[in-house]
Design an enzyme around this catalytic site. Sequence first.
Site, PDB file in Angstrom:
ATOM      1  N   HIS A 183      23.401 -25.570   7.326  1.00  0.00           N
ATOM      2  CA  HIS A 183      22.616 -26.579   8.636  1.00  0.00           C
ATOM      3  C   HIS A 183      23.102 -26.637   9.710  1.00  0.00           C
ATOM      4  CE1 HIS A 183      20.471 -30.723   9.854  1.00  0.00           C
ATOM      5  NE2 HIS A 183      21.958 -30.812  11.131  1.00  0.00           N
ATOM      6  N   GLY A 222      -7.545 -10.100   1.688  1.00  0.00           N
ATOM      7  CA  GLY A 222      -6.954  -9.810   0.555  1.00  0.00           C
ATOM      8  C   GLY A 222      -5.906  -9.506   1.589  1.00  0.00           C
ATOM      9  N   ARG A 254      -7.293  -0.678  -3.335  1.00  0.00           N
ATOM     10  CA  ARG A 254      -6.597   0.076  -3.794  1.00  0.00           C
ATOM     11  C   ARG A 254      -6.882   1.248  -5.206  1.00  0.00           C
ATOM     12  NH1 ARG A 254      -3.961   1.776   1.457  1.00  0.00           N
ATOM     13  NH2 ARG A 254      -3.142   3.437  -0.155  1.00  0.00           N
ATOM     14  N   ILE A 263      -4.240  -7.183   3.046  1.00  0.00           N
ATOM     15  CA  ILE A 263      -4.645  -6.447   4.347  1.00  0.00           C
ATOM     16  C   ILE A 263      -5.318  -6.457   5.172  1.00  0.00           C
ATOM     17  CG2 ILE A 263      -5.176  -4.097   4.923  1.00  0.00           C
ATOM     18  CD1 ILE A 263      -4.441  -2.623   2.449  1.00  0.00           C
ATOM     19  N   LYS A 307       3.897  -3.896   9.341  1.00  0.00           N
ATOM     20  CA  LYS A 307       4.824  -5.047  10.228  1.00  0.00           C
ATOM     21  C   LYS A 307       5.836  -4.972  11.900  1.00  0.00           C
ATOM     22  CE  LYS A 307       3.863  -6.178   6.870  1.00  0.00           C
ATOM     23  NZ  LYS A 307       3.618  -5.772   5.441  1.00  0.00           N
ATOM     24  N   SER A 342     -10.807  -3.293   3.589  1.00  0.00           N
ATOM     25  CA  SER A 342      -9.860  -3.407   3.675  1.00  0.00           C
ATOM     26  C   SER A 342     -10.038  -4.881   1.589  1.00  0.00           C
ATOM     27  CB  SER A 342      -8.507  -4.004   3.258  1.00  0.00           C
ATOM     28  OG  SER A 342      -9.575  -5.881   4.499  1.00  0.00           O
TER      29      SER A 342
HETATM   30  P1  FAD Z   1       2.954   5.739  -1.550  1.00  0.00           P
HETATM   31  O1  FAD Z   1       3.742   5.141  -0.822  1.00  0.00           O
HETATM   32  O2  FAD Z   1       1.508   6.238  -1.881  1.00  0.00           O
HETATM   33  O3  FAD Z   1       3.463   7.417  -1.924  1.00  0.00           O
HETATM   34  C1  FAD Z   1       2.721   8.573  -2.529  1.00  0.00           C
HETATM   35  C2  FAD Z   1       3.299   9.606  -2.197  1.00  0.00           C
HETATM   36  O4  FAD Z   1       2.773  10.729  -3.160  1.00  0.00           O
HETATM   37  C3  FAD Z   1       2.280  10.123  -0.999  1.00  0.00           C
HETATM   38  O5  FAD Z   1       3.268  10.084   0.088  1.00  0.00           O
HETATM   39  C4  FAD Z   1       1.277  11.032  -0.765  1.00  0.00           C
HETATM   40  O6  FAD Z   1       0.921  11.747   0.088  1.00  0.00           O
HETATM   41  C5  FAD Z   1       2.186  11.566  -1.619  1.00  0.00           C
HETATM   42  N1  FAD Z   1       1.014  12.698  -2.718  1.00  0.00           N
HETATM   43  C6  FAD Z   1       0.491  12.023  -3.577  1.00  0.00           C
HETATM   44  N2  FAD Z   1      -0.050  13.176  -4.912  1.00  0.00           N
HETATM   45  C7  FAD Z   1       1.154  13.570  -4.164  1.00  0.00           C
HETATM   46  C8  FAD Z   1       0.865  15.078  -4.345  1.00  0.00           C
HETATM   47  N3  FAD Z   1       0.001  15.994  -5.664  1.00  0.00           N
HETATM   48  N4  FAD Z   1       1.869  16.369  -5.063  1.00  0.00           N
HETATM   49  C9  FAD Z   1       2.646  15.683  -3.675  1.00  0.00           C
HETATM   50  N5  FAD Z   1       2.885  14.557  -2.129  1.00  0.00           N
HETATM   51  C10 FAD Z   1       2.038  13.894  -3.135  1.00  0.00           C
HETATM   52  N6  FAD Z   1       3.114  -3.478   0.133  1.00  0.00           N
HETATM   53  C11 FAD Z   1       4.833  -4.586   0.141  1.00  0.00           C
HETATM   54  O7  FAD Z   1       5.403  -4.293  -0.957  1.00  0.00           O
HETATM   55  N7  FAD Z   1       5.256  -4.397   0.856  1.00  0.00           N
HETATM   56  C12 FAD Z   1       4.254  -4.622   2.459  1.00  0.00           C
HETATM   57  O8  FAD Z   1       4.945  -5.143   3.323  1.00  0.00           O
HETATM   58  C13 FAD Z   1       2.883  -3.723   2.176  1.00  0.00           C
HETATM   59  N8  FAD Z   1       2.953  -4.121   3.102  1.00  0.00           N
HETATM   60  C14 FAD Z   1       1.499  -2.819   2.791  1.00  0.00           C
HETATM   61  C15 FAD Z   1       0.422  -2.756   4.036  1.00  0.00           C
HETATM   62  C16 FAD Z   1      -0.308  -1.753   3.954  1.00  0.00           C
HETATM   63  C17 FAD Z   1      -1.368  -1.999   5.610  1.00  0.00           C
HETATM   64  C18 FAD Z   1      -1.063  -1.221   3.286  1.00  0.00           C
HETATM   65  C19 FAD Z   1      -1.846   0.012   2.615  1.00  0.00           C
HETATM   66  C20 FAD Z   1       0.081  -0.961   1.421  1.00  0.00           C
HETATM   67  C21 FAD Z   1       0.959  -1.793   1.868  1.00  0.00           C
HETATM   68  N9  FAD Z   1       2.469  -2.358   1.082  1.00  0.00           N
HETATM   69  C22 FAD Z   1       3.005  -2.764   0.866  1.00  0.00           C
HETATM   70  C23 FAD Z   1       1.918  -1.396  -0.375  1.00  0.00           C
HETATM   71  C24 FAD Z   1       2.849  -0.598  -0.971  1.00  0.00           C
HETATM   72  O9  FAD Z   1       2.516   0.756   0.993  1.00  0.00           O
HETATM   73  C25 FAD Z   1       2.487   0.550  -1.523  1.00  0.00           C
HETATM   74  O10 FAD Z   1       2.789  -0.288  -2.956  1.00  0.00           O
HETATM   75  C26 FAD Z   1       3.520   1.928  -2.184  1.00  0.00           C
HETATM   76  O11 FAD Z   1       3.431   2.109  -0.551  1.00  0.00           O
HETATM   77  C27 FAD Z   1       3.832   2.455  -3.327  1.00  0.00           C
HETATM   78  O12 FAD Z   1       4.713   3.371  -3.492  1.00  0.00           O
HETATM   79  P2  FAD Z   1       4.187   4.371  -3.955  1.00  0.00           P
HETATM   80  O13 FAD Z   1       6.143   5.720  -4.215  1.00  0.00           O
HETATM   81  O14 FAD Z   1       3.447   4.619  -5.132  1.00  0.00           O
HETATM   82  O15 FAD Z   1       2.804   5.329  -3.743  1.00  0.00           O
HETATM   83  P1  NAI Z   2      -5.972  -6.848  -2.056  1.00  0.00           P
HETATM   84  O1  NAI Z   2      -6.778  -6.633  -3.190  1.00  0.00           O
HETATM   85  O2  NAI Z   2      -4.688  -7.861  -1.266  1.00  0.00           O
HETATM   86  O3  NAI Z   2      -7.663  -7.663  -1.431  1.00  0.00           O
HETATM   87  C1  NAI Z   2      -8.506  -7.371  -1.695  1.00  0.00           C
HETATM   88  C2  NAI Z   2     -10.139  -8.870  -0.843  1.00  0.00           C
HETATM   89  O4  NAI Z   2     -10.922  -7.918  -1.246  1.00  0.00           O
HETATM   90  C3  NAI Z   2      -9.691  -9.051  -2.437  1.00  0.00           C
HETATM   91  O5  NAI Z   2      -9.667 -10.197  -1.657  1.00  0.00           O
HETATM   92  C4  NAI Z   2     -11.443  -9.207  -3.020  1.00  0.00           C
HETATM   93  O6  NAI Z   2     -12.123  -9.719  -4.075  1.00  0.00           O
HETATM   94  C5  NAI Z   2     -12.437  -8.390  -1.919  1.00  0.00           C
HETATM   95  N1  NAI Z   2     -13.295  -7.944  -1.819  1.00  0.00           N
HETATM   96  C6  NAI Z   2     -13.635  -6.525  -2.785  1.00  0.00           C
HETATM   97  N2  NAI Z   2     -14.216  -6.221  -2.845  1.00  0.00           N
HETATM   98  C7  NAI Z   2     -15.420  -6.994  -2.028  1.00  0.00           C
HETATM   99  C8  NAI Z   2     -16.246  -6.402  -1.290  1.00  0.00           C
HETATM  100  N3  NAI Z   2     -17.514  -5.185  -1.369  1.00  0.00           N
HETATM  101  N4  NAI Z   2     -17.093  -7.413  -0.174  1.00  0.00           N
HETATM  102  C9  NAI Z   2     -15.960  -8.467   0.531  1.00  0.00           C
HETATM  103  N5  NAI Z   2     -14.873  -8.383  -0.202  1.00  0.00           N
HETATM  104  C10 NAI Z   2     -14.414  -7.528  -1.272  1.00  0.00           C
HETATM  105  O7  NAI Z   2      -6.471  -5.312  -0.472  1.00  0.00           O
HETATM  106  P2  NAI Z   2      -6.390  -5.269   0.044  1.00  0.00           P
HETATM  107  O8  NAI Z   2      -6.329  -6.464   1.305  1.00  0.00           O
HETATM  108  O9  NAI Z   2      -6.821  -4.083   0.104  1.00  0.00           O
HETATM  109  O10 NAI Z   2      -4.447  -4.493  -0.253  1.00  0.00           O
HETATM  110  C11 NAI Z   2      -4.569  -3.489  -1.269  1.00  0.00           C
HETATM  111  C12 NAI Z   2      -3.145  -3.573  -1.740  1.00  0.00           C
HETATM  112  O11 NAI Z   2      -2.021  -3.050  -0.689  1.00  0.00           O
HETATM  113  C13 NAI Z   2      -2.370  -5.407  -1.884  1.00  0.00           C
HETATM  114  O12 NAI Z   2      -3.091  -5.352  -3.303  1.00  0.00           O
HETATM  115  C14 NAI Z   2      -1.446  -5.040  -1.820  1.00  0.00           C
HETATM  116  O13 NAI Z   2      -0.850  -4.737  -3.322  1.00  0.00           O
HETATM  117  C15 NAI Z   2      -0.907  -4.418  -1.313  1.00  0.00           C
HETATM  118  N6  NAI Z   2      -0.432  -4.798   0.325  1.00  0.00           N
HETATM  119  C16 NAI Z   2       0.652  -5.198   0.009  1.00  0.00           C
HETATM  120  C17 NAI Z   2       0.910  -6.140   1.410  1.00  0.00           C
HETATM  121  C18 NAI Z   2       1.877  -7.059   1.457  1.00  0.00           C
HETATM  122  O14 NAI Z   2       2.779  -6.570   0.296  1.00  0.00           O
HETATM  123  N7  NAI Z   2       2.499  -7.863   1.949  1.00  0.00           N
HETATM  124  C19 NAI Z   2       1.046  -5.904   2.771  1.00  0.00           C
HETATM  125  C20 NAI Z   2      -0.599  -5.119   2.524  1.00  0.00           C
HETATM  126  C21 NAI Z   2      -1.204  -4.592   1.612  1.00  0.00           C
END
Ligand code: FAD
Ligand code: NAI
Length: 478
Positions: free
Chosen positions: A457, A195, A285, A197, A61, A282
């Site tokens: 408004h 998707g 996950r 990301i 963000k 992307s």
């Molecule tokens: P994580 O945030 O993955 O945290 C897990 C933690 O556990 C990590 O720090 C890891 O190092 C630690 N860990 C793992 N195994 C161990 C172990 N054995 N011992 C100790 N520590 C350990 N979601 C949204 O809602 N809004 C968004 O805008 C958004 N944007 C995103 C953008 C990107 C690029 C990505 C990749 C994801 C985004 N997400 C977003 C998804 C969001 O980041 C995840 O859903 C969220 O972080 C999940 O939280 P969590 O606590 O389950 O796991």
């Molecule tokens: P995603 O599930 O959002 O999108 C993955 C995309 O890749 C899908 O459209 C899928 O059809 C496509 N795909 C899969 N295999 C493929 C292949 N072999 N070739 C071409 N396309 C293929 O997953 P993404 O973007 O990696 O994000 C992971 C998760 O992280 C999201 O599902 C979301 O839960 C979380 N996230 C949330 C955000 C938010 O809330 N704003 C921002 C970023 C991530």
Amino acid sequence: MTQLVKQFDVVVIGGGPGGYIAAIRAAQLGFSTACIDSWSNDKGGPAPGGTCTNVGCIPSKALLQSSEHYEHAGHAFADHGINVSGLELDVAKMLGRKNTIVKQNNDGILYLFKKNKVSFFHGHGSFVQAAEGGFQIKVAGKTEEIIAGKHVVIATGSNARALPGAAFDEELILSNDGALKIAAVPKKLGVIGAGVIGLEMGSVWRRCGSEVTVLEALPTFLGAVDEQIAKEAGKLFGKQGLNIHLGVKIGEISKGENEVTVNYVDDKGTEHQAVFDKLIISIGRTPNTNGLNGDAIGLQLDERGFVAVDGDCKTNVANVWAVGDVVRGPMLAHKAEEEGVAVAERIAGQHGHVNFNTIPWVIYTSPEIAWVGRTEQQLKADGVAYKAGTFPFMANGRARALGDTSGMVKFLADATTDEILGVHIVGPMASELISEAVVAMEFKASAEDIARICHAHPSLSEATKEAALAVDKRSLNF
Ligand code: FAD
Ligand code: NAI
């Protein structure tokens, strides 16, 4: 030899939004609580906050905001009579700002741990055994120690899924981690997966000047989004210059010294070879149970590798819970947090609850896409009789003043009871506007309830009210 150092009521493994929030709530409820997190900053120090804080929600963000300012300065300011000359993008500064924001969040969590008396352990946690007095967990950090918890919450999150034969090197082939650290704007950026990301990171680098090509396997764009909204968004992204190709089949990916070549077949069966300076992959996950040693306590995973849990986040082992990305359900930070709170409350004998029907989704592109509840295609598939109402931002005074009139608000309500079944927005500040719909749905409001509420408004929220009025075909301003 390691020795038992401290006994806790609750031990949380993972300090992302699921884990750190579970730990804080458990401590608030009077439990002695520990949180173990392995994430390190570039100096080797603790960096709690997980994917969300370090390489997810927060840094993405920050870059979305910086790149949007750059785009506005270059393309939108002139409409306001503000002429900019000599506009330059300092990528190092943009990344530095993002890093500062990440660090502020890491430090904020460490402060919250102190404030709430959560004992923080920086290191990797793994189960040793279930012993009398609790589950023993080895923490491998700068030193090695064993702690024990009567209850354990697993919140170990997820990792980016790689494409076979195209391992992430974070230099040329990038996961979300590398995508947030590109040091200079790539001339040509490839993205595999349209998707969340792919669209967010593709938007960042397109605004910064990259020619971005997004290759998506599915024939439909944003299949989980309401079709009408996805169509509108696809049109707008196309106009911005994001080249999205649907229905492609990715073939061999090979790396040169400074470029990546992607072979793919398009939806018409034609073979292509595209050369990119950087490639973001992307495609979803995978749950992270690496090195957790769940076998030591007989922890069950499901067929997709997630920790198997019931509706209450209970695993198959009594007093071991799991929340967030490592369990079923949407991979969203706020979903992880809600599960963390609910689990802490259940441990305390309370009735923590997460309503999966009202979890909002937001895609932070421009325009933003946000929704809650069911889409029109889901309602059709479920055989639910519904009424729909839409209102375009083009007809909203505040959107005109902002200079951002793209998109619409769409309401779906039950045909008989008028209860709101879904709200879908593509447009400015959709991420903020969706909250009203979430609250309304939590309270089982009808479209008429929203239509009869006074909205300020001029505000974008008037578009929400007008879409609710449109359900009954009585919009006032369109
Ligand atoms: P994580 O945030 O993955 O945290 C897990 C933690 O556990 C990590 O720090 C890891 O190092 C630690 N860990 C793992 N195994 C161990 C172990 N054995 N011992 C100790 N520590 C350990 N979601 C949204 O809602 N809004 C968004 O805008 C958004 N944007 C995103 C953008 C990107 C690029 C990505 C990749 C994801 C985004 N997400 C977003 C998804 C969001 O980041 C995840 O859903 C969220 O972080 C999940 O939280 P969590 O606590 O389950 O796991
Ligand atoms: P995603 O599930 O959002 O999108 C993955 C995309 O890749 C899908 O459209 C899928 O059809 C496509 N795909 C899969 N295999 C493929 C292949 N072999 N070739 C071409 N396309 C293929 O997953 P993404 O973007 O990696 O994000 C992971 C998760 O992280 C999201 O599902 C979301 O839960 C979380 N996230 C949330 C955000 C938010 O809330 N704003 C921002 C970023 C991530």
